[in-house]
Motif scaffolding. Structure first.
Motif, PDB file in Angstrom:
ATOM      1  N   UNK A  34       0.838  -1.205   0.000  1.00 58.72           N
ATOM      2  CA  UNK A  34       0.000   0.000   0.000  1.00 58.72           C
ATOM      3  C   UNK A  34       0.876   1.261   0.000  1.00 58.72           C
ATOM      4  N   UNK A  35       0.434   2.294  -0.705  1.00 60.53           N
ATOM      5  CA  UNK A  35       1.173   3.555  -0.741  1.00 60.53           C
ATOM      6  C   UNK A  35       0.764   4.437   0.450  1.00 60.53           C
ATOM      7  N   UNK A  36       1.556   5.483   0.679  1.00 60.48           N
ATOM      8  CA  UNK A  36       1.211   6.445   1.755  1.00 60.48           C
ATOM      9  C   UNK A  36      -0.167   7.052   1.520  1.00 60.48           C
ATOM     10  N   UNK A  37      -0.445   7.360   0.263  1.00 62.07           N
ATOM     11  CA  UNK A  37      -1.740   7.980  -0.057  1.00 62.07           C
ATOM     12  C   UNK A  37      -2.878   7.027   0.306  1.00 62.07           C
ATOM     13  N   UNK A  38      -2.717   5.772  -0.067  1.00 66.56           N
ATOM     14  CA  UNK A  38      -3.772   4.789   0.232  1.00 66.56           C
ATOM     15  C   UNK A  38      -3.914   4.601   1.744  1.00 66.56           C
ATOM     16  N   UNK A  39      -2.790   4.512   2.427  1.00 65.84           N
ATOM     17  CA  UNK A  39      -2.859   4.315   3.882  1.00 65.84           C
ATOM     18  C   UNK A  39      -3.545   5.507   4.553  1.00 65.84           C
ATOM     19  N   UNK A  40      -3.231   6.715   4.080  1.00 66.17           N
ATOM     20  CA  UNK A  40      -3.855   7.910   4.663  1.00 66.17           C
ATOM     21  C   UNK A  40      -5.360   7.898   4.400  1.00 66.17           C
ATOM     22  N   UNK A  41      -5.727   7.490   3.213  1.00 70.69           N
ATOM     23  CA  UNK A  41      -7.146   7.440   2.850  1.00 70.69           C
ATOM     24  C   UNK A  41      -7.921   6.483   3.765  1.00 70.69           C
ATOM     25  N   UNK A  42      -7.232   5.427   4.209  1.00 68.35           N
ATOM     26  CA  UNK A  42      -7.910   4.409   5.026  1.00 68.35           C
ATOM     27  C   UNK A  42      -7.679   4.600   6.530  1.00 68.35           C
ATOM     28  N   UNK A  43      -6.974   5.651   6.890  1.00 66.83           N
ATOM     29  CA  UNK A  43      -6.696   5.871   8.319  1.00 66.83           C
ATOM     30  C   UNK A  43      -5.660   4.906   8.863  1.00 66.83           C
ATOM     31  N   UNK A  44      -4.766   4.426   7.997  1.00 67.24           N
ATOM     32  CA  UNK A  44      -3.727   3.483   8.440  1.00 67.24           C
ATOM     33  C   UNK A  44      -2.339   4.115   8.357  1.00 67.24           C
ATOM     34  N   UNK A  45      -2.270   5.445   8.550  1.00 67.93           N
ATOM     35  CA  UNK A  45      -0.989   6.157   8.405  1.00 67.93           C
ATOM     36  C   UNK A  45       0.087   5.573   9.308  1.00 67.93           C
ATOM     37  N   UNK A  46      -0.324   5.022  10.452  1.00 68.50           N
ATOM     38  CA  UNK A  46       0.658   4.517  11.421  1.00 68.50           C
ATOM     39  C   UNK A  46       1.547   3.418  10.819  1.00 68.50           C
ATOM     40  N   UNK A  47       1.074   2.776   9.726  1.00 70.73           N
ATOM     41  CA  UNK A  47       1.852   1.675   9.134  1.00 70.73           C
ATOM     42  C   UNK A  47       2.837   2.168   8.076  1.00 70.73           C
ATOM     43  N   UNK A  48       2.748   3.453   7.704  1.00 70.11           N
ATOM     44  CA  UNK A  48       3.518   3.942   6.555  1.00 70.11           C
ATOM     45  C   UNK A  48       5.018   3.745   6.758  1.00 70.11           C
ATOM     46  N   UNK A  49       5.491   4.027   7.960  1.00 68.46           N
ATOM     47  CA  UNK A  49       6.936   3.890   8.215  1.00 68.46           C
ATOM     48  C   UNK A  49       7.425   2.471   7.965  1.00 68.46           C
ATOM     49  N   UNK A  50       6.586   1.521   8.252  1.00 68.76           N
ATOM     50  CA  UNK A  50       6.982   0.116   8.139  1.00 68.76           C
ATOM     51  C   UNK A  50       6.913  -0.410   6.717  1.00 68.76           C
ATOM     52  N   UNK A  51       5.984   0.097   5.919  1.00 69.25           N
ATOM     53  CA  UNK A  51       5.712  -0.598   4.650  1.00 69.25           C
ATOM     54  C   UNK A  51       5.961   0.243   3.399  1.00 69.25           C
TER      55      UNK A  51
END
Ligand code: SF4
Length: 619
Positions: free
Chosen positions: A601-618
Motif C-alpha cells: 500500500x502507498x502512503x496515499x492509500x494508507x492515509x485514505x484508510x486511516x492506516x498512516x501509522x503503518x507507513x513507516x513500516x511498509x
C-alpha cells in the motif's frame, strides 16, 4: 461493561490470558477499532500489528493468538456462527486468520467476551476454562497426548457438562507440526498451523460456557432482518443443495465442467468421479446432518462407515476432503475418503494440506523421484486408497516419509528438489483448496495475491464460473478479484459464513451484509462506507505481511498453473502464463492503489484508510 459499549451486537469486553505469568485480565473492546475493523480477522490484525514486533518467532512466546467474534455472533442473523483465530502463522510466516463455525464463538459472547487474547507460554500443559465471569487456567497434564475427541470427552466429564464448547489440539499441535489444526467441538480451525501456535504455548484446550446474551438496539429489526435473510437462503437452490449433500454437492457438476482438480492438479477431470460425488456420499455413508448456531442449512454431514478396512465415524466429509483425498489422489472410494478424514481429525492436522502433501508425494512416486525405499515399502500409486491412508497416518505420526510430508509441499519440495517444486500446489506455503484457477483470470490473481496463500476463502471463482462476467477476458479482473476479497473479508470480520455465498456475495459486498450489520449494531452504513471498511481490513492484513518482508515477488502461483495447460476436458488448454499473471497483478495493485514495484500500500492509500501509522513500516 457490556451496558456501556456504544454499539449493539458487541459485549464490549476482551479477555487477556498471559500463560507465562498465569495472569488473567479483562479489558475494554476498543470502540474505534470496532468501528474501523468490525471484529474477527480485521480487529485481530489491527491488534496484532500494534502488539507484536515484526519477525516474531511464530512458535515462540512473543507470538499472540486472538480468538475473536464479531457483532452478529450470538444473534439470530443466519450463519452468524463463525469465529476467527488469528496469529502469525508458522506455516506461511505472516498474519493468518483461521475461521471456524459451530457454537464456540456465540458461547464466548454469552460468557461475556467479544474475544480472547492468549500470550506467553505456559511452563506445563494447561487448559483454559471460561465459565461466565469465572476464568481459570487449569493443569492439562492428564490431557496431553490425548487425541482431540478423547480430550473433549474427559473435559466434559471433568466439568460435568455435556454442552460446553471446546477448542482443542491433538498430537500434531502438541508436536508443533506446521499445519496442525484446532478442533472446535466437531469443527476445525483447520488452516495455517494455528494448532501448532497453541501447542507452542502448551495450551491444550479452551472450554467455554456462557449464560448471558447479546444486546441489540432493536430486537424487532434484528428479528425481521433474520427472517427475511433466512427465507432468501432457503429459497436459493445453491443453498438447498448444501443442505441435501453438504459442500460436496457440486462434485459431479465440477467434474462435468472440467474444473475438478485431479491427480495433483495434472488434470481437472476425474474419470472415476462417480465414487465420490455428493450423491454417492449421501447414499453410502451419510447418516445425519449437523448445523451451526443460527443456521438452518445443516451443511455438515455426519457419516458412518460401519465396518471393513475404512471403518470410521466422522463429521463430514466436506468438499475439500473429497477433492483432496478423492480426485487429487485419484481415489474413487468415498469410504476411504471418510477414513482419511478421521485420521486427520485424530491427529489434529489440516486435511487440505495433508491431502495435497500425499498427492504431491504420489506424483513424486509416479515420476520416480520417490521409490519404495523412500516410502517405506508403500506402493504410493495414484488411485491406491490403502497407500493414501497409510501415508496420511504416517503424516499424523510424523514418521518415515510422513515426517517430510508433515512439513508441507513447499518445504518438502525444497528438500527433495528434482523439479518437484513445479507441482507443489501451494502459494506462500499454503496448499490450494479444490477451486479451479487456470480457466479464471480473477481467481488466478486472487490466489496469487491472497494474504494466506492457497486459501479459497480469500478469493472465489463463482462470478467467472457462473458467467456473470466474461470468463476469458483479462479486462477488469484485478478489480473483480479485489471486490471478491472485500465481501469475503467483511464476512470474516462480521463473522458470517461464506458458504451462504449467494446471500453475502458473490461478486462484491451484498446489501444483505450491510443490512445485517446495521440491524445488530445500530449503524447506518451504506455500500461505499462498508466497502471502505473492507478495504481497510484487507490493507491492514497486507501491511502486516509487508512488515514481515512480503513483497510483490511473493504473490505467485505454482509453476504448474503457469506452465502446464489443462490437458483435457471442457477447460482443455487453460493456463495462466507468468507474464499474463504479472499483468493481472499490475491491474490488481493499480485498482487497490498499491505500489506496482513492491506490491505494498502507498502512503496515499494508507492515509485514505486511516492506516498512516503503518507507513513507516511498509512504504
Ligand atoms: S452454511 Fe454450513 S458451515 Fe455455514 S453456518 Fe450454516 S451449517 Fe455452518
Amino acid at each position: 461493561m457490556a451496558e456501556s459499549f456504544k454499539y449493539g451486537g458487541y459485549i464490549g469486553q476482551l479477555l487477556r490470558v498471559d500463560l507465562s505469568k498465569g495472569g488473567i485480565s479483562r479489558e475494554l473492546l476498543r470502540e474505534d477499532w470496532a468501528r474501523d475493523f468490525v471484529g474477527g480477522a480485521g480487529y485481530s490484525a489491527r491488534l496484532l500489528y500494534e502488539e507484536m514486533k515484526p519477525k516474531t518467532d511464530p512458535l515462540g512466546p512473543e507470538n499472540k493468538m486472538v480468538f475473536m467474534t464479531g457483532p452478529v455472533n450470538g444473534t439470530l442473523i443466519p450463519t452468524a456462527s463463525r469465529s476467527s483465530v488469528c496469529a502469525k502463522s508458522p506455516y506461511t510466516g505472516s498474519f493468518f486468520h483461521s475461521i471456524f463455525g459451530g457454537f464456540w464463538g456465540p458461547e464466548l459472547k454469552f460468557a461475556g467476551y467479544d474475544g480472547l487474547i492468549i500470550e506467553g507460554e505456559s511452563e506445563k500443559p494447561a487448559y483454559l476454562w471460561i465459565d461466565d465471569d469465572r476464568v481459570e487456567l487449569r493443569s492439562a497434564e492428564h490431557l496431553w497426548g490425548k487425541n482431540p475427541f478423547e480430550a473433549q470427552e474427559i473435559l466434559r466429564k471433568e466439568i460435568g457438562d455435556d454442552e460446553i464448547h471446546i477448542a482443542v489440539i491433538g498430537d500434531a499441535g502438541e508436536g508443533l507440526a506446521p499445519y496442525a489444526m484446532i478442533l472446535v467441538d466437531i469443527r476445525a480451525a483447520g488452516r495455517g498451523g494455528m494448532g501448532a501456535v497453541m501447542g507452542s504455548k502448551k495450551l491444550k484446550a479452551i472450554a467455554v460456557r456462557g449464560t448471558g446474551s447479546v444486546r441489540v438496539p432493536n430486537m424487532l429489526r434484528v428479528y425481521n432482518t433474520s427472517l427475511k435473510l433466512s427465507e432468501l437462503m432457503n429459497a436459493n437452490p445453491g443453498v438447498k443443495g448444501l443442505s441435501d449433500y453438504g459442500t460436496p454437492r457440486n462434485v459431479a457438476a465440477m467434474n462435468a465442467g472440467g474444473i475438478l482438480p485431479t491427480r495433483n492438479w495434472q488434470t481437472e477431470t476425474f474419470s472415476r468421479v462417480d465414487g465420490i460425488t455428493g450423491e454417492t456420499m449421501r447414499e453410502e455413508v451419510v447418516k445425519g446432518n449437523r448445523a451451526c448456531f443460527a443456521c438452518s442449512v445443516n451443511c455438515t454431514k455426519y457419516s458412518v462407515v460401519p465396518s471393513g478396512p475404512y471403518k470410521s465415524v466422522i463429521n463430514g466429509p466436506d468438499f475439500e476432503t473429497v477433492f483432496g483425498f478423492g480426485s487429487i489422489c485419484e481415489v474413487d472410494d468415498i469410504k476411504a475418503v471418510c477414513k482419511a478424514d478421521e485420521i486427520c481429525d485424530h491427529y489434529g492436522i489440516d486435511l487440505i494440506s495433508a491431502a495435497l502433501s500425499v498427492g504431491w508425494a504420489m506424483e513424486c512416486y509416479d515420476k520416480g523421484i520417490f521409490t519404495k525405499e523412500d516410502t517405506g515399502g508403500i506402493d504410493l500409486r495414484f488411485g491406491n486408497a490403502d497407500a493414501m491412508l497409510e501415508m496420511t497416518e504416517l503424516i499424523g505420526r510424523r514418521e518415515g516419509l510422513g515426517a517430510l510430508l508433515a512439513k508441507g509441499t513447499r518445504e518438502a519440495s525444497r528438500i527433495v528438489g528434482k523439479d518437484s517444486y513445479h507441482f507443489a500446489m501451494q502459494n506462500k506455503g499454503l496448499e490450494f483448496a479444490g477451486h479451479s484457477a487456470r480457466p479464471y483470470p480473477a481467481m488466478c490473481v486472487g490466489y496469487a495475491t491472497g494474504p494466506r496463500g492457497g486459501s479459497h476463502h480469500d478469493i472465489r471463482n463463482t462470478p467467472e464460473k457462473l458467467g456473470m462476467v466474461d470468463r476469458k477476458t483479462l479486462e477488469g479482473k484485478g478489480a473483480l478479484a479485489a471486490e471478491i476479497n472485500h465481501w469475503l473479508i467483511m464476512c470474516d470480520c462480521a463473522l458470517l459464513c461464506h458458504l451462504a455465498e449467494p446471500i453475502w456475495g458473490p461478486d462484491k459486498i451484498n446489501n444483505n451484509v450491510i443490512e445485517a450489520l446495521n440491524a445488530v449494531t445500530g449503524w447506518n452504513l451504506d455500500f461505499p462506507q462498508t466497502r471502505k471498511i473492507a478495504e481497510r481490513q484487507w490493507n491492514m492484513i497486507r501491511c502486516f505481511a509487508a512488515r514481515e518482508g512480503f513483497t510483490r515477488a511473493d504473490d505467485q502461483l505454482p509453476p504448474r498453473f503457469m506452465e502446464d495447460p489443462i490437458p483435457d476436458g471442457p477447460m482443455k488448454g487453460s493456463v495462466m502464463p507468468k507474464e499474463t499473471l504479472e499483468r493481472l497483478k499490475n491491474d490488481y495493485y493499480s485498482y487497490r492503489g498499491w505500489d506496482l514495484e513492491t506490491g505494498n500500500p502507498t502512503r496515499v492509500k494508507l492515509a485514505d484508510l486511516g492506516l498512516e501509522f503503518a507507513a513507516e513500516d511498509v512504504c
